[in-house]
Design a protein around this motif. Structure first.
Motif, PDB file in Angstrom:
ATOM      1  N   ASP A 223       0.827  -1.207   0.000  1.00  0.00           N
ATOM      2  CA  ASP A 223       0.000   0.000   0.000  1.00  0.00           C
ATOM      3  C   ASP A 223       0.863   1.260   0.000  1.00  0.00           C
ATOM      4  OD1 ASP A 223      -2.320  -1.439  -0.093  1.00  0.00           O
ATOM      5  OD2 ASP A 223      -2.698  -1.364   2.051  1.00  0.00           O
TER       6      ASP A 223
ATOM      7  N   LEU B 128      -7.922   9.742  -1.324  1.00  0.00           N
ATOM      8  CA  LEU B 128      -7.687   8.465  -2.007  1.00  0.00           C
ATOM      9  C   LEU B 128      -8.642   8.291  -3.186  1.00  0.00           C
ATOM     10  CD1 LEU B 128      -7.041   5.999   0.975  1.00  0.00           C
ATOM     11  CD2 LEU B 128      -5.386   7.304  -0.374  1.00  0.00           C
TER      12      LEU B 128
ATOM     13  N   ALA C 102       0.742   7.127  -6.586  1.00  0.00           N
ATOM     14  CA  ALA C 102      -0.349   8.082  -6.811  1.00  0.00           C
ATOM     15  C   ALA C 102       0.067   9.496  -6.442  1.00  0.00           C
ATOM     16  CB  ALA C 102      -1.581   7.666  -6.000  1.00  0.00           C
TER      17      ALA C 102
ATOM     18  N   LEU D 239      -7.384   5.737  -6.106  1.00  0.00           N
ATOM     19  CA  LEU D 239      -7.087   4.499  -5.368  1.00  0.00           C
ATOM     20  C   LEU D 239      -8.350   3.883  -4.783  1.00  0.00           C
ATOM     21  CD1 LEU D 239      -3.800   5.400  -3.467  1.00  0.00           C
ATOM     22  CD2 LEU D 239      -4.086   4.212  -5.641  1.00  0.00           C
TER      23      LEU D 239
ATOM     24  N   LEU E 115       1.533   1.943  -3.554  1.00  0.00           N
ATOM     25  CA  LEU E 115       0.354   2.502  -4.210  1.00  0.00           C
ATOM     26  C   LEU E 115       0.237   3.996  -3.938  1.00  0.00           C
ATOM     27  CD1 LEU E 115      -2.577  -0.040  -3.613  1.00  0.00           C
ATOM     28  CD2 LEU E 115      -1.510   0.584  -5.775  1.00  0.00           C
TER      29      LEU E 115
ATOM     30  N   ARG F 147     -11.992  -0.686  -3.030  1.00  0.00           N
ATOM     31  CA  ARG F 147     -10.666  -0.659  -3.647  1.00  0.00           C
ATOM     32  C   ARG F 147     -10.667  -1.221  -5.055  1.00  0.00           C
ATOM     33  NH1 ARG F 147      -5.780  -1.941   0.370  1.00  0.00           N
ATOM     34  NH2 ARG F 147      -4.772  -1.360  -1.588  1.00  0.00           N
TER      35      ARG F 147
END
Ligand SMILES: [Zn+2]
Ligand SMILES: [Zn+2]
Length: 134
Positions: free
Chosen positions: A2, A58, A9, A63, A5, A78
Motif C-alpha cells: 500500500d 484516495l 499516486a 485508489l 500505491l 478498492r
C-alpha cells in the motif's frame, strides 16, 4: 504494498492513509462510518474529519472508488478501474459487485448521445437481497 500505491499516486504515506486502505482491503463496500470503526482499531485517536479527508484524497487519486446509491450513504471500495457495476438492496442497502456486462467501458450504448463522447456507464441494479427476500 500500500505504501507503493500511495507513492505511485503521488500521495505522502501516512498512518491514517495506510489504515483506510487496510480497512477496505478484501471487504467490498464500506461507508465512512464503517471505515472509521475499522481504522480506530489500529489508530484509536484518529478523528472523523481525518478519515473523511483520507477517503476524499484516495478517491481523488483513483485508489478508491466511491459509490453513491440514492437514499443510502456513500460506500468506498478498492476495486477500481474495471468498469464493474453494483446491485443494491432497496430495503437494507446491502451492495455487491456486478461484473461489466460487455467487458469494457462503456458497456451500455445509449440510444442517443446528444453529441457527447461517451466514456463510461455506471449501472445500479436495484432489488432485494437474499436476507430481505425472506
Ligand atoms: Zn436487504
Ligand atoms: Zn464494487
Amino acid at each position: 504494498m500500500d505504501e507503493v500505491l500511495l507513492r505511485e499516486a503521488g500521495l505522502r504515506v501516512t498512518a491514517p492513509r495506510l489504515a483506510v486502505l487496510e480497512a477496505l482491503h478484501g471487504h467490498g463496500h464500506l461507508d465512512a462510518d464503517q471505515v472509521l470503526t475499522a481504522v480506530r482499531e489500529r489508530l484509536p485517536q484518529v478523528s472523523v474529519q481525518a478519515v473523511y479527508d483520507v477517503l476524499h484524497a484516495l478517491t481523488g487519486a483513483g485508489l478508491l472508488r466511491r459509490i453513491e446509491p440514492a437514499g443510502h450513504p456513500s460506500r468506498y471500495e478498492r476495486r477500481v478501474g474495471d468498469n464493474h457495476h453494483h446491485v443494491v438492496c432497496r430495503s437494507c442497502g446491502a451492495i455487491d459487485d456486478v461484473d461489466c456486462t460487455v467487458g469494457h467501458a462503456p458497456c451500455l450504448v445509449p440510444s442517443s448521445t446528444s453529441g457527447f463522447s461517451i466514456e463510461t456507464a455506471e449501472v445500479t441494479y436495484w432489488g432485494l437481497c437474499p436476507a430481505c427476500r425472506r
